[in-house]
Scaffold this motif. Structure first.
Motif, PDB file in Angstrom:
ATOM      1  N   GLN A 266       0.803  -1.283   0.018  1.00  0.00           N
ATOM      2  CA  GLN A 266       0.243  -0.254   0.025  1.00  0.00           C
ATOM      3  C   GLN A 266       0.572   1.364   0.407  1.00  0.00           C
ATOM      4  O   GLN A 266       0.639   2.055   0.790  1.00  0.00           O
ATOM      5  N   SER A 267       1.723   1.628  -0.989  1.00  0.00           N
ATOM      6  CA  SER A 267       2.798   2.293  -0.962  1.00  0.00           C
ATOM      7  C   SER A 267       2.584   2.677  -1.876  1.00  0.00           C
ATOM      8  O   SER A 267       3.656   3.945  -2.562  1.00  0.00           O
ATOM      9  N   GLY A 268       1.418   3.094  -3.172  1.00  0.00           N
ATOM     10  CA  GLY A 268       1.147   3.749  -4.293  1.00  0.00           C
ATOM     11  C   GLY A 268       1.169   2.541  -4.549  1.00  0.00           C
ATOM     12  O   GLY A 268       2.321   1.754  -5.403  1.00  0.00           O
ATOM     13  N   PRO A 269       0.344   2.791  -5.866  1.00  0.00           N
ATOM     14  CA  PRO A 269      -0.231   1.883  -7.643  1.00  0.00           C
ATOM     15  C   PRO A 269       1.537   1.841  -8.027  1.00  0.00           C
ATOM     16  O   PRO A 269       2.091   2.763  -8.543  1.00  0.00           O
ATOM     17  N   HIS A 270       1.918   0.623  -8.697  1.00  0.00           N
ATOM     18  CA  HIS A 270       2.639   0.549  -9.289  1.00  0.00           C
ATOM     19  C   HIS A 270       2.248   0.241 -10.844  1.00  0.00           C
ATOM     20  O   HIS A 270       1.398  -0.449 -11.059  1.00  0.00           O
ATOM     21  N   ILE A 271       2.870   1.178 -11.702  1.00  0.00           N
ATOM     22  CA  ILE A 271       3.081   1.284 -13.089  1.00  0.00           C
ATOM     23  C   ILE A 271       3.570   0.290 -13.995  1.00  0.00           C
ATOM     24  O   ILE A 271       4.505  -0.804 -13.443  1.00  0.00           O
ATOM     25  N   ALA A 272       2.517  -0.501 -14.904  1.00  0.00           N
ATOM     26  CA  ALA A 272       3.406  -1.620 -15.893  1.00  0.00           C
ATOM     27  C   ALA A 272       4.061  -1.058 -16.367  1.00  0.00           C
ATOM     28  O   ALA A 272       3.815  -0.586 -17.735  1.00  0.00           O
ATOM     29  N   ALA A 332       8.135   1.500 -11.212  1.00  0.00           N
ATOM     30  CA  ALA A 332       8.163   2.808 -10.197  1.00  0.00           C
ATOM     31  C   ALA A 332       6.359   3.181 -10.138  1.00  0.00           C
ATOM     32  O   ALA A 332       5.678   2.214 -10.264  1.00  0.00           O
ATOM     33  N   ARG A 333       5.959   3.640  -8.821  1.00  0.00           N
ATOM     34  CA  ARG A 333       4.769   3.670  -8.292  1.00  0.00           C
ATOM     35  C   ARG A 333       4.293   5.415  -8.190  1.00  0.00           C
ATOM     36  O   ARG A 333       5.411   6.157  -8.396  1.00  0.00           O
ATOM     37  N   LEU A 334       3.074   5.389  -7.772  1.00  0.00           N
ATOM     38  CA  LEU A 334       2.652   6.779  -8.012  1.00  0.00           C
ATOM     39  C   LEU A 334       2.109   6.856  -6.738  1.00  0.00           C
ATOM     40  O   LEU A 334       1.258   6.757  -6.267  1.00  0.00           O
ATOM     41  N   VAL A 335       2.966   7.768  -5.773  1.00  0.00           N
ATOM     42  CA  VAL A 335       3.073   8.364  -4.965  1.00  0.00           C
ATOM     43  C   VAL A 335       1.953   8.809  -4.104  1.00  0.00           C
ATOM     44  O   VAL A 335       1.725  10.232  -5.026  1.00  0.00           O
ATOM     45  N   GLY A 336       0.479   8.461  -3.692  1.00  0.00           N
ATOM     46  CA  GLY A 336      -0.286  10.005  -3.616  1.00  0.00           C
ATOM     47  C   GLY A 336      -1.780   9.341  -4.660  1.00  0.00           C
ATOM     48  O   GLY A 336      -2.200   9.653  -3.907  1.00  0.00           O
ATOM     49  N   GLY A 337      -1.047   7.580  -5.727  1.00  0.00           N
ATOM     50  CA  GLY A 337      -1.871   7.665  -6.250  1.00  0.00           C
ATOM     51  C   GLY A 337      -1.879   9.086  -7.160  1.00  0.00           C
ATOM     52  O   GLY A 337      -1.011   9.923  -7.487  1.00  0.00           O
ATOM     53  N   VAL A 338      -3.245   9.850  -7.797  1.00  0.00           N
ATOM     54  CA  VAL A 338      -3.337  10.756  -9.242  1.00  0.00           C
ATOM     55  C   VAL A 338      -4.106  11.758  -7.945  1.00  0.00           C
ATOM     56  O   VAL A 338      -4.870  11.510  -6.930  1.00  0.00           O
ATOM     57  N   HIS A 339      -3.197  12.535  -8.163  1.00  0.00           N
ATOM     58  CA  HIS A 339      -3.474  13.758  -6.870  1.00  0.00           C
ATOM     59  C   HIS A 339      -4.391  14.860  -7.944  1.00  0.00           C
ATOM     60  O   HIS A 339      -5.451  15.248  -6.567  1.00  0.00           O
ATOM     61  N   GLY A 340      -4.450  14.617  -8.931  1.00  0.00           N
ATOM     62  CA  GLY A 340      -5.733  15.876  -9.072  1.00  0.00           C
ATOM     63  C   GLY A 340      -5.493  15.517 -10.876  1.00  0.00           C
ATOM     64  O   GLY A 340      -4.822  15.379 -10.987  1.00  0.00           O
ATOM     65  N   ARG A 341      -6.708  16.023 -10.893  1.00  0.00           N
ATOM     66  CA  ARG A 341      -5.788  16.621 -13.042  1.00  0.00           C
ATOM     67  C   ARG A 341      -6.046  17.704 -12.960  1.00  0.00           C
ATOM     68  O   ARG A 341      -6.069  18.683 -12.364  1.00  0.00           O
ATOM     69  N   ALA A 342      -4.916  17.584 -13.942  1.00  0.00           N
ATOM     70  CA  ALA A 342      -4.135  19.755 -14.479  1.00  0.00           C
ATOM     71  C   ALA A 342      -5.106  20.933 -14.104  1.00  0.00           C
ATOM     72  O   ALA A 342      -4.784  21.869 -13.595  1.00  0.00           O
ATOM     73  N   ASP A 343      -6.544  20.146 -14.944  1.00  0.00           N
ATOM     74  CA  ASP A 343      -7.311  21.332 -14.746  1.00  0.00           C
ATOM     75  C   ASP A 343      -8.232  21.479 -13.795  1.00  0.00           C
ATOM     76  O   ASP A 343      -9.302  22.458 -13.669  1.00  0.00           O
ATOM     77  N   ASP A 344      -7.635  20.201 -12.978  1.00  0.00           N
ATOM     78  CA  ASP A 344      -8.353  20.918 -11.321  1.00  0.00           C
ATOM     79  C   ASP A 344      -7.934  21.540 -10.257  1.00  0.00           C
ATOM     80  O   ASP A 344      -8.352  21.969  -9.404  1.00  0.00           O
ATOM     81  N   MET A 345      -6.960  21.655 -10.835  1.00  0.00           N
ATOM     82  CA  MET A 345      -5.925  21.906  -9.481  1.00  0.00           C
ATOM     83  C   MET A 345      -5.809  23.719  -9.009  1.00  0.00           C
ATOM     84  O   MET A 345      -6.553  24.692 -10.052  1.00  0.00           O
ATOM     85  N   LEU A 346      -6.220  24.044  -8.123  1.00  0.00           N
ATOM     86  CA  LEU A 346      -6.868  25.561  -7.843  1.00  0.00           C
ATOM     87  C   LEU A 346      -5.726  26.571  -7.161  1.00  0.00           C
ATOM     88  O   LEU A 346      -4.553  25.389  -6.159  1.00  0.00           O
ATOM     89  N   ILE A 347      -5.711  27.801  -7.513  1.00  0.00           N
ATOM     90  CA  ILE A 347      -4.498  28.484  -6.888  1.00  0.00           C
ATOM     91  C   ILE A 347      -5.177  29.145  -6.074  1.00  0.00           C
ATOM     92  O   ILE A 347      -5.800  30.202  -6.376  1.00  0.00           O
ATOM     93  N   VAL A 348      -5.294  29.506  -4.756  1.00  0.00           N
ATOM     94  CA  VAL A 348      -5.320  29.700  -3.761  1.00  0.00           C
ATOM     95  C   VAL A 348      -4.722  30.447  -3.553  1.00  0.00           C
ATOM     96  O   VAL A 348      -3.814  30.685  -2.723  1.00  0.00           O
ATOM     97  N   ARG A 349      -4.954  31.856  -3.264  1.00  0.00           N
ATOM     98  CA  ARG A 349      -3.111  32.562  -3.069  1.00  0.00           C
ATOM     99  C   ARG A 349      -2.443  33.171  -3.598  1.00  0.00           C
ATOM    100  O   ARG A 349      -1.000  32.753  -1.513  1.00  0.00           O
ATOM    101  N   GLY A 350      -2.281  31.939  -4.038  1.00  0.00           N
ATOM    102  CA  GLY A 350      -0.391  31.006  -4.089  1.00  0.00           C
ATOM    103  C   GLY A 350      -0.255  29.446  -3.651  1.00  0.00           C
ATOM    104  O   GLY A 350       0.474  29.194  -4.023  1.00  0.00           O
TER     105      GLY A 350
END
Length: 443
Positions: A266-272, A332-350
């Motif tokens: 459980q340390s992140g999904p392994h990329i095939a 390789a593993r994706l640590v933390g899985g998918v953090h979000g989509r690039a277009d869903d990232m919010l920038i709140v006061r930097g």
């Protein structure tokens, strides 16, 4: 291929490739990549035309990093191809007589687009899913109930074929009829579930409403995908506490089935990595980022036959770790899985904020319901600049003290301000498919 054949010299892994050294793995990737690009260069269609216009020759790929000489492939490119040459488009690289399966996109932002598989592609897909199942301890004797949808979409059939190949008895249940799902779990002794995190939690809540406990079922392993969940610590804990079962993250998309699956560590999904060549790039500069740095995942098929894609821009933000996992796997593993989509990232006061980070805070507050929404509207934008000065959250609960408690937790954890709208339990829509957590009400 059988597990018995594939496990030779692999410390109990489904396939020896999972524990190859990085040098062995990257040498294999380079060979497969050059073969794939050579095949596409000789095929009529999108890439044959593209490579011809560029004057690109596959022999130019002398190391994996040379792939950056090729342009990204975006969803818009695929949609335009289908529109120009309906109904199949120009990414299909085999005769249609060799295609054995077509799946479609959801069509939420455009007309549904098709993806294609040959028989070899289907076998490969099932084997990669079986690899993930095996890595999570699934074996003959397990009863697997698949809660991914089967209607038009891609998730259900792939998971069913893979877990079946891993030796489990499979129940292709789909994502409807909650009452029957619950009775089936208890009556047939289901030991393994898969579904979206939101539906798995919803199902557990419905079991409790019937005076039962999910923890009294025989379910011991739950694989979730389709939305961030198992790699969000508070969500993983919520699912594991609710069901008294281990929860594993899985990641794939219509165009690439599958990309990564978590093991028992459980340390992140392994990329095939024997199936895809993965790059992590800065969403703005498009330059590669070092391991440990968030970036957009870009993937290339190494051996898919029908409709392989080169440098596919997933839009998903991930963090890569190529160190050996505690399970012995080197992929390789994706640590933390998918953090979000690039277009869903919010920038709140930097401050860069992904919905998954907000979810981790919400799930950790006792008394809050499992559903929530992040609302972006004019009330949280600066009147002069239009930039976000905070976020607004809709949550469920009955304790009037919850909004202040949640707002303080978000301020402490994420360093942003949050306006909290407390709704009565059951107010927000439940979903059996992918939950919509981010609502842009000012677009």
């Amino acid at each position: 291929m059988s597990a018995a054949l594939d496990q030779t010299g692999s410390a109990g892994h489904w396939s020896p490739v999972e524990s190859w050294s990085r040098d062995e793995l990257e040498s294999y990737q380079l060979e497969r990549l050059r073969e794939q690009l050579g095949r596409l260069a000789r095929s009529p269609g999108h890439y044959g035309d593209l490579f011809g216009r560029m004057g690109f020759e596959p022999e130019e790929i002398r190391e994996l990093s040379d792939i950056t000489a090729l342009p990204f492939t975006h969803k818009a490119d695929y949609v335009a191809s289908v529109a120009a040459a309906p109904p199949h488009g120009r990414f299909v690289s085999v005769p249609m007589s060799e295609v054995r399966r077509i799946h479609f996109s959801s069509g939420t932002t455009a007309k549904p687009t098709p993806q294609f598989w040959t028989q070899r592609d289907l076998d490969r897909w099932a084997d990669l899913y079986a690899r993930t199942a095996h890595a999570q301890g699934v074996e003959p004797g397990d009863v697997f109930q698949c809660l991914f949808t089967y209607t038009w979409f891609v998730g259900g059939l792939g998971a069913t074929l893979g877990y079946q190949r891993a030796g489990a008895t499979c129940i292709p249940a789909g994502s409807q009829d909650t009452a029957r799902q619950i009775s089936t779990i208890f009556e047939y002794g289901t030991t393994v579930l898969c579904g979206t995190p939101s539906f798995i939690v919803h199902l557990g809540e419905e079991i409790e409403k019937r005076g039962l406990s999910p923890a009294t079922s025989k379910v011991r392993a739950i694989m979730v995908g389709g939305e961030p969940g198992a790699s969000v610590p508070a969500t993983r804990k919520r699912i594991q506490d609710l069901w008294d079962a281990r929860c594993y993250d899985f990641y794939g998309c219509l165009e690439f089935q599958p990309i990564a699956g978590e093991c028992e560590a459980q340390s992140g999904p392994h990329i095939a990595e024997d199936f895809v060549c993965a790059e992590i790039v800065d969403p703005d500069t498009k330059a590669p980022v070092p391991d440990g740095t968030p970036g957009v995942l870009v993937v290339t098929h190494l051996d898919k036959q029908a409709g392989p894609l080169v440098r596919w821009w997933t839009g998903d933000i991930v963090v890569r770790d190529r160190s050996r996992c505690g399970c012995g796997r080197t992929h390789a593993r994706l640590v933390g899985g998918v953090h979000g989509r690039a277009d869903d990232m919010l920038i709140v006061r930097g401050v860069n904020v992904f919905p998954s980070a907000v979810e981790d805070v919400v799930r950790a507050i006792p008394g809050l319901g499992d559903e929530y929404q992040i609302v972006v509207d004019r009330s949280v934008r600066d009147d002069a600049t239009g930039f976000l000065k905070g976020i607004r959250l809709r949550v469920e609960g009955s304790d009037p003290a919850l909004p202040a408690r949640l707002a303080e937790a978000i301020k402490q954890r994420l360093s942003i301000r949050a306006e909290i709208e407390l709704l009565p339990p059951g107010s927000l829509e439940r979903t059996t498919h992918k939950a919509k957590r981010l609502v842009r009400a000012d677009d």
